[in-house]
Design a protein around this motif. Sequence first.
Motif, PDB file in Angstrom:
ATOM      1  N   SER A 187     -50.287  19.568 -19.483  1.00 55.37           N
ATOM      2  CA  SER A 187     -49.590  20.004 -18.373  1.00 55.37           C
ATOM      3  C   SER A 187     -50.460  20.408 -17.052  1.00 55.37           C
ATOM      4  N   VAL A 188     -51.374  20.984 -17.186  1.00 54.88           N
ATOM      5  CA  VAL A 188     -52.289  21.450 -16.006  1.00 54.88           C
ATOM      6  C   VAL A 188     -52.841  20.099 -15.835  1.00 54.88           C
ATOM      7  N   ARG A 189     -53.404  19.306 -16.430  1.00 54.89           N
ATOM      8  CA  ARG A 189     -53.893  17.945 -16.010  1.00 54.89           C
ATOM      9  C   ARG A 189     -53.063  17.109 -15.103  1.00 54.89           C
ATOM     10  N   HIS A 190     -51.768  17.178 -15.403  1.00 53.73           N
ATOM     11  CA  HIS A 190     -50.984  16.170 -14.752  1.00 53.73           C
ATOM     12  C   HIS A 190     -50.210  16.917 -13.419  1.00 53.73           C
ATOM     13  N   GLN A 197     -53.347  10.559  -9.884  1.00 52.39           N
ATOM     14  CA  GLN A 197     -53.911   9.957  -8.642  1.00 52.39           C
ATOM     15  C   GLN A 197     -55.117   8.832  -8.963  1.00 52.39           C
ATOM     16  N   LEU A 198     -55.964   9.593  -9.903  1.00 55.24           N
ATOM     17  CA  LEU A 198     -57.176   9.009 -10.117  1.00 55.24           C
ATOM     18  C   LEU A 198     -56.851   7.607 -11.010  1.00 55.24           C
ATOM     19  N   LEU A 199     -55.831   8.008 -12.005  1.00 56.84           N
ATOM     20  CA  LEU A 199     -55.730   6.938 -12.842  1.00 56.84           C
ATOM     21  C   LEU A 199     -55.007   5.812 -12.163  1.00 56.84           C
ATOM     22  N   MET A 200     -54.136   5.957 -11.092  1.00 57.26           N
ATOM     23  CA  MET A 200     -53.302   5.123 -10.568  1.00 57.26           C
ATOM     24  C   MET A 200     -54.347   4.090  -9.473  1.00 57.26           C
ATOM     25  N   SER A 201     -55.472   4.783  -9.167  1.00 56.84           N
ATOM     26  CA  SER A 201     -56.422   4.150  -8.245  1.00 56.84           C
ATOM     27  C   SER A 201     -57.548   3.229  -9.036  1.00 56.84           C
ATOM     28  N   ARG A 209     -60.718  12.145 -16.603  1.00 59.17           N
ATOM     29  CA  ARG A 209     -60.612  13.662 -17.224  1.00 59.17           C
ATOM     30  C   ARG A 209     -61.790  14.269 -16.909  1.00 59.17           C
ATOM     31  N   ARG A 210     -63.018  13.611 -16.993  1.00 53.26           N
ATOM     32  CA  ARG A 210     -64.333  14.334 -16.681  1.00 53.26           C
ATOM     33  C   ARG A 210     -64.266  14.836 -15.327  1.00 53.26           C
ATOM     34  N   ARG A 211     -63.880  14.128 -14.346  1.00 51.70           N
ATOM     35  CA  ARG A 211     -63.700  14.722 -12.832  1.00 51.70           C
ATOM     36  C   ARG A 211     -62.822  15.813 -12.932  1.00 51.70           C
ATOM     37  N   ILE A 212     -61.904  15.837 -13.371  1.00 51.22           N
ATOM     38  CA  ILE A 212     -60.767  17.121 -13.109  1.00 51.22           C
ATOM     39  C   ILE A 212     -61.014  18.136 -14.223  1.00 51.22           C
ATOM     40  N   ARG A 213     -61.987  18.107 -15.024  1.00 51.52           N
ATOM     41  CA  ARG A 213     -62.194  19.236 -16.256  1.00 51.52           C
ATOM     42  C   ARG A 213     -62.398  20.460 -15.648  1.00 51.52           C
ATOM     43  N   PRO A 214     -63.352  20.653 -14.601  1.00 52.48           N
ATOM     44  CA  PRO A 214     -63.666  21.954 -13.908  1.00 52.48           C
ATOM     45  C   PRO A 214     -62.401  22.556 -13.264  1.00 52.48           C
ATOM     46  N   ALA A 215     -61.242  21.778 -12.742  1.00 54.06           N
ATOM     47  CA  ALA A 215     -60.051  22.144 -12.241  1.00 54.06           C
ATOM     48  C   ALA A 215     -59.043  22.776 -13.278  1.00 54.06           C
TER      49      ALA A 215
END
Length: 231
Positions: A187-190, A197-201, A209-215
């Motif tokens: 849920s947090v991821r999406h 947006q990263l997937l769509m780009s 997933r690696r990029r958004i893991r800290p968030a």
Amino acid sequence: MARLATPAARTGLLVFQPLKRRMCTECHAGPLALLVLEDGAPRCLDCADLGHLVFLPRGDTALTRRSREESTLSAVVVRFNRRKARYERQGVLVEEEGLARAEERCLADAEARRRRRVRDARRRAAEDVRFTEAFAAEIRRQFPGCPAERALAVAAHASVRGSGRVGRSAAGRALSRGAVVSAVVASVRHLDTPYDQLLMSGVPRHEARRRIRPAVETVLRGWQAQREEAG
């Protein structure tokens, strides 16, 4: 005569759908759509004392069985299949009153099945509500800082019946920590990161997933902090 697809001992009276033009040898009516063979000679249904019966095509096994049960007199209608070199069932001749009684029985069964489906649907809906509430409560226990509305939304999404999501897995039904955390992380991821947006780009999933893991970890720590402070 060619063999029957159903053994003769089980068929009872036989009526034939002729492939060629046939006339009744007794009353000379014809060409006959249905006939009975008596001593090898074709007879129309009236001459064979079956004219009062009505034809029920094959296809509804329950209706056919019950129509024969409700009819004092009945007959199996067959037609020759040249390719298979055998006679095959096309339906049955039954008494009209027997067919009507059989239809009433089938309708009653259909209504009973409908009511059972309604009861089962209500039972499953109640079970789903209870499970979703339990899943949400477990989210709140593990992540006290997670808003109640959000926890319920996560639980509802994860536990949709037939979805194959983590809430419907064996671990999810057992409310295991791993299943609860997986549902919250998804849920947090999406919703709280630019993951979609990263997937769509065009960013590969693992890299996104690696990029958004800290968030994601930041949000989870914030939701867990309340429990740590309480402890």
